[in-house]
Design a protein around this motif. Structure first.
Motif: not given
Length: 146
Positions: A15-21, A35-55
């Protein structure tokens, strides 16, 4: 090398490796699409939340796989496992699936995430259209499991 006794450590490390990757891939995407640099915060948050939800689901996949990937002594060679998985990924026929509202095509060594057009996603991603990952991208996870 992991053992059956260290299965919880393996799950956590995966899980840690997939999140880091994933976060690294997001950074690469944003560097080529500023153009996506600001959105990257939300995209990373979505990844983290998805991994947490899929734990629980991720843990159950690992548990089920242990029957097939551990040797007779309970050892798990993650390097060999990832190499074999990538080899299978390169050979497999393309199939489509849905995940978190995205259409995904997987097979022949490539994963294509098609970004649907709707006001929220257009606002975040613009006209990006799709994100592609190949087998070599997935091999990077192996380095993170060492």
């Amino acid at each position: 090398m992991y053992t059956i006794e260290k299965i919880d450590a393996l799950k956590s490390d995966i899980k840690t490796a997939v999140q880091t990757w994933g976060e690294h891939k997001i950074d690469q995407l944003c560097s080529s699409h500023p153009r996506l640099s600001t959105a990257s915060i939300y995209i990373k948050r979505g990844l983290k939340n998805y991994l947490s939800k899929s734990d629980k689901q991720i843990s159950s996949y690992v548990d089920a796989a242990m029957l097939f990937i551990a040797d007779e002594n309970g050892n798990i060679d993650t390097d060999m496992l990832i190499n074999d998985a990538v080899s299978i990924f390169r050979q497999m026929d393309v199939y489509e699936t849905q995940m978190a509202g995205f259409n995904i095509k997987i097979g022949k060594g490539e994963l294509k995430l098609e970004i649907p057009s709707n006001p929220m996603l257009d606002f975040l991603f613009g006209d990006l259209g799709k994100i592609r990952l190949n087998a070599d991208d997935l091999l990077e996870i192996k380095q993170l499991l060492k």
